[in-house]
Design an enzyme around this catalytic site. Structure first.
Site, mmCIF file in Angstrom:
data_model
loop_
_atom_site.group_PDB
_atom_site.id
_atom_site.type_symbol
_atom_site.label_atom_id
_atom_site.label_comp_id
_atom_site.label_asym_id
_atom_site.label_seq_id
_atom_site.Cartn_x
_atom_site.Cartn_y
_atom_site.Cartn_z
ATOM 1 N N ASP A 179 0.822 -1.206 0.000
ATOM 2 C CA ASP A 179 0.000 0.000 0.000
ATOM 3 C C ASP A 179 0.857 1.258 0.000
ATOM 4 O OD1 ASP A 179 0.870 -0.904 2.545
ATOM 5 O OD2 ASP A 179 -0.346 0.692 3.450
ATOM 6 N N GLU A 180 0.241 2.321 -0.469
ATOM 7 C CA GLU A 180 0.754 3.678 -0.283
ATOM 8 C C GLU A 180 2.217 3.870 -0.690
ATOM 9 O OE1 GLU A 180 -1.971 5.569 3.200
ATOM 10 O OE2 GLU A 180 -0.244 4.452 3.904
ATOM 11 N N ASN A 181 2.632 3.231 -1.738
ATOM 12 C CA ASN A 181 3.938 3.559 -2.288
ATOM 13 C C ASN A 181 3.746 4.786 -3.174
ATOM 14 O OD1 ASN A 181 6.465 3.637 -3.476
ATOM 15 N ND2 ASN A 181 5.971 1.996 -4.945
#
Lengths: 710, 710
Positions: free
Chosen positions: A321-323
């Protein structure tokens, strides 16, 4: 006849087999049972629990079952004060409680376990299950069935058939932002078992810390944990503790983003040169693994190879997530790699990364799980999608043939109420899925993200709310009666505390610390009337906080489900519903509003000795202002004097001020106060409409212009 | 000026250097300081504690000091809610707090450490110490000095010179009868450090359990611990945790008696053939090592050889108490050995055993310590005697040249009040010892024997009482003012809870479990008015209890120092001291007595739903009876009507009934109720004597015939 038994029999009449199948026509279960069993039938009679109560095991018996029965005996002892024998009885026919287990099931807990059981209390208590896991679930129900009256302790006559609606019922605990020692994790596992959750999703690394001991890569814990990590022996100890309770442990090592802690230790893994420092603040950081270097995968392979034997579960959570992609964009070598390989964009590069991971995981006997960002073209079908950005990604995944687990709606770190989480269903009747597609919806997970919790407060952030979510995952129906739902939740809450959870007891610790040991009563009155700000607002209210900061503010001591707010709203509803007499609940409201004035005076005094309370005094001022407004409105209503628009506007403006969050707290009953004000002003309209029409008008006129939730 | 600072300055005037030397003319220390420093001088001014507060270390800095400062910063954060920097400041002159440590002292804590320090708060706070241990002691004082007022948090202007009176200040924790997990021992160590205790005496084996992992003799933990034992890693972890706090850890492996757990695993060690079973009851058991067999010493040698490197302290406690000698008498081979060696009797045989042990301990670099039974002719002079049977054995030991530690008078498992323990001095002025002999009195140890404590209740049995004992061991003087003593103890109590102790919070858990989650207020009122029966009476009241039984009765929830009883007695004294008007405290007493009647009604109702409360209803009845008697007596006093002897006898008889322990609890203020009765009857005598004479007469006539303590 004791009230509880009466209640039980009442339901037995109304509900011979309670809501086994449908989500409609569902009634709350009797007693404090949570999660509600699939089917309950009450009967007359009771099985007394006395010092002579005995237990027998028939069929398959293993260490999990034997220690499970001992745990039950110890808990019955604690509740009853009786000394019970731990020696099992033979023959079974003579025992008070017989547990008959037909097979061992999975000795290492695994997805797809048969967790069903039946429980009959007549002449004796008989628990039947196909597996040890099923028997353990039944033992928790039996624990919840203990009742007492003037005749002593007993298990009421009852017949239960029970099985879970979803096979994946999880709780995520993030120990990356704040570390939680082994004893905390163990007590969460006790609580999970009590409400029949079966997956601990252990979020073990993040930008703020790396929490496991690696012998191959020791710099991970040495440089990136502040000394707060689990040794491999401790990991095994926790996993065995979970196994004893038929709870799976799914580890998460988040990558390719959320990896600051990894690259503090091994900067060569990152997509930009180091050195790096552990994140202390919260949010999304730039550090990302370099997916173009063979060495990255060699490292991950070696790391997973070291960890895989420790974590026996078939699933392995890779995060995903959230790279934010910033390091990838800025790195010319990575951009060249993308071009060379014909990779479309950063998302596709992450899919490329995931594909390599799938291979590595396969090699070590693991299936991949990840957050819904990983759902990209080319993702292997065996991956399990955890939906956090919304229910849509779960449906999309199921349609594409991916298994999925819902977490959107179960983010307990956002401090929403138990009822609001309870309202979310992993597979609502409205879901646009064929029944074949629907089988891909495995269940859900509550997520305890760790930004704002520490060992002293984490229990109160997870419990009792997560018991409501556990019922959502286990049970077929939904309690339509919010009051009864909260009644059952309160029962479970005290039961959880008996198991060692600290969510009730630690609130007073926080209040005593805030007052410096003085009388906490006035502060407790205020604390019972506020709720933490919802969503991600706290970070805005306390921007100076880091992982090293003190979680000892009033917001850390209060529940997400203010009992005082619920009571205030109920009283205001009673009063306004009693138009045109307005006598119902009047005295209680008057006493309450008067108390609010006293609370302000007391807290102002306390704050002079305890400066930590200074941030609380504006809330006490608001409360007193609302008390005055409430008393004014009551006086107008009882004297039949309708105040004018200027009065109304002044009061509403004051209520707007009170509605603004302070110290990361808010009053969740401001709308009820608005209704009292509007009700006072609108009294005259009662001449022209029915009380019900009038009530609707007041409600509509009082609806807050911008904010509010009740 | 804030009240606390005013109080401080008041003492500064009265007491320029507080009681540095003498035990007489001693006044209570200002603030909540406990143990009281040797010398305190207050000054004007204050050092504000704000978000900008900084710390500096000068001189010797090691990991103990660095983590000690971090602990202080975290605790200041918790109390203030401020975010403080953990980065140390240079140069020191610009820091808010400077800790200057002149030398490391013992890096492994040892007897004879210099624990002195000075602390000055003027322009900045400066802590000076000769050793890290001294600096750590000073940091705890600094933590206790944090104050707040309308101006914010601050350290008051002060100058402290401090050092301990005795070098050996211990707490024994018996984990043999009930196991206490690592996290419990760690929080006790935190509390010990907070009140400057420096020895954890860890009683690790007894008839009911063997609590350490032996790799040489694994049956010890496998067969004799019920699975409840410390791994060697855990032992090392606890010892390091203690080292960080400059606390020594002295292990006790009791022998040759109290060894049932050893011989469950290895029956060949015993003086009578096995097999043996773990003791579940309490008391003295027959099992004793066979002191005549070489194999016994070989085993002990190998065991101590395995354990000695784990426990770095120079002292090793061999127990040596309560060997009843029955197995030795009944064993013909042992009797033949005695004859052959010319050993006089069982006592001499035990001395023979001890002499062998001394040799083994020497070999492994340890000095012997034991209970006072080991003080027999021929005991090597290097042995340290722990006196439990009375102060006399300590004096005898000192006269014979043995070092000694006092535990008689500090048996906190006997549930006596804090004040009663505080009154016992290891070296009272009356002790018949030369000053050379007196140096053999090393200090004392509070003993938390484990029969009636478990992880949920142990904190409330140790704390806050042991803070009073810690002051007795550290400080030179004694607080002559019982009220002020209890005021300071209440401050320390809340402070200890902030460090993680559970003695306050867990009381409510127990009450909620007893009421089944209902409102606990009436039960709390009763709980605050009773105390556990003293001495060894509980075993008689609950003869069915074993190590496996539930410690969840009301007696487990109440303090040894009933605040309600103290308040009731004070009010009764005020009223009777106000003769002949009897108006002082009248309204408070009337409200109190009336409340007692309501408490009975509420508890009777609760018990109908919570059968665990049935044992409590007779106490509620007693309380209501005392409430009625109290109201009657008040009415007679206010109406100036003296009741007759028949009235008096009926009331005294009822009070005798109320004075009898029930559910292992007793009312400690019955004598005050007797005084109210006698006072009412004796009103007429006020015509013939002074109020003071009359008060003395009432006191004397009311003195209980058989029992009572206030």
């Amino acid at each position: 006849m004791p009230r509880t038994l009466f209640r039980l029999l009442l339901f037995a009449t109304v509900l011979p087999v309670a809501a086994a199948a449908a989500q409609v026509n569902w009634s709350p279960p009797p007693l404090g049972l949570m999660p509600a069993p699939a089917a309950v039938r009450a009967s007359s009679g009771r099985v007394p629990i006395t010092a002579g109560t005995t237990f027998a095991l028939t069929g398959v018996v293993d260490d999990r079952l034997r220690t499970g029965v001992t745990r039950l005996i110890v808990r019955l002892q604690s509740r009853t004060g009786l000394m019970l024998s731990r020696t099992l009885t033979t023959p079974a026919g003579s025992a008070t409680v017989v547990i008959n287990c037909k097979g061992p099931g999975f000795t290492t807990p695994a997805l797809g376990e048969d967790e069903s059981y039946t429980l009959d209390a007549g002449a004796q208590v008989v628990l039947n299950a196909n597996t040890v896991a099923g028997a353990l679930r039944g033992l928790e129900t039996l624990r919840q069935l203990l009742l007492g009256d003037a005749g002593g302790f007993f298990i009421p006559g009852i017949s239960i058939e029970d099985r879970p609606r979803f096979p994946w019922r999880g709780l995520l605990i993030d120990v990356g932002r704040h570390f939680e020692p082994v004893e905390v994790i163990k007590r969460e596992l006790d609580a999970m078992a009590a409400v029949k959750l079966n997956v601990l999703h252990w979020h073990l690394s993040d930008d703020q810390g790396f929490r496991v001991e690696s012998r191959k890569f020791p710099k991970l814990q040495q440089l990136a944990s502040d000394g707060d990590y689990y040794t491999q022996d401790q990991l095994r100890d926790v996993i065995e503790y979970a196994r004893q309770r038929a709870i799976r442990v799914v580890p998460e090592f988040d990558m390719p983003g959320h990896v600051t802690s990894w690259v503090v230790a091994y900067p060569e893994l990152a997509s930009a040169p180091g050195p790096y420092e552990l994140a202390r603040k919260f949010g999304v950081f730039d550090a990302a693994f370099d997916p173009t270097r063979k060495e990255t995968y060699k490292f991950i392979d070696a790391f997973i190879g070291e960890m895989a034997p420790i974590f026996p579960d078939a699933y392995w959570h890779i995060g995903g997530d959230e790279n934010n992609g910033k390091q990838w964009q800025a790195n010319p070598k990575i951009q060249a790699f993308i071009k060379e390989k014909g990779i479309k964009d950063a998302h596709a590069l992450q899919t490329y990364f995931n594909q390599q991971l799938v291979g590595i995981l396969h090699k070590h006997g693991k299936r991949m799980m990840g957050w819904d960002e990983i759902l990209q073209l080319g993702l292997p079908k065996e991956a399990v999608i955890q939906s956090w950005r919304g229910q849509k990604s779960l449906v999309d995944a199921a349609k594409q043939g991916y298994d999925g687990v819902l977490s959107a709606g179960y983010y307990i770190d956002l401090m929403n109420t138990a009822a609001s989480h309870y309202a979310v269903d992993p597979l609502p009747p409205t879901a646009d899925l064929t029944s074949a597609e629907a089988t891909h919806v495995l269940g859900g997970e509550a997520t305890m993200w760790g930004e704002w919790v520490d060992p002293e407060t984490i229990d109160s952030r997870i419990w009792p709310r997560t018991a409501a979510i556990a019922e959502r995952f286990w049970s077929t129906g939904q309690d339509p009666d919010v009051d009864d739902f909260y009644r059952r939740l309160a029962v479970v809450s005290v039961e959880l505390e008996e198991l060692g959870l600290t969510h009730l007891r630690n609130a007073d610790v926080l209040l005593r610390r805030l007052t410096g040991g003085a009388d906490v009563a006035p502060l407790r009155t205020l604390a019972d009337l506020v709720e933490p700000v919802k969503g991600y607002q706290r970070g805005g209210q306390q921007p100076w906080m880091t992982t090293l900061g003190p979680l000892t503010h009033l917001v850390d001591a209060v529940s997400t489900d203010s009992p005082g707010a619920r009571a205030t709203t109920a009283l205001a509803n009673n009063l306004l519903g009693d138009a045109p007499r307005f006598s119902l609940a009047r005295n209680e409201l008057e006493a309450r509003f008067t108390q609010w004035l006293e609370v302000r005076a007391a807290i102002t005094r306390l704050a002079d000795q305890s400066p930590a309370l200074r941030e609380v005094t504006p809330l006490a001022d608001d409360l007193a202002a609302m008390g005055e407004i409430g008393l004014d409105a009551l006086a107008c209503l009882s004297r039949r004097i309708a105040p004018d628009a200027a009065w109304r506007d002044a009061k509403l403006a004051a209520l707007d001020r009170a509605a603004r969050p302070k110290a990361a707290l808010e009053f969740p009953f401001v709308t009820s106060m608005r209704e009292l004000v509007i009700g006072a002003v609108e009294q005259g309209q009662l001449a022209t409409m029915s009380p019900a029409e009038w009530r609707a008008r007041v409600r509509s006129l009082a609806a807050p212009p911008r904010r509010g939730r009740e």
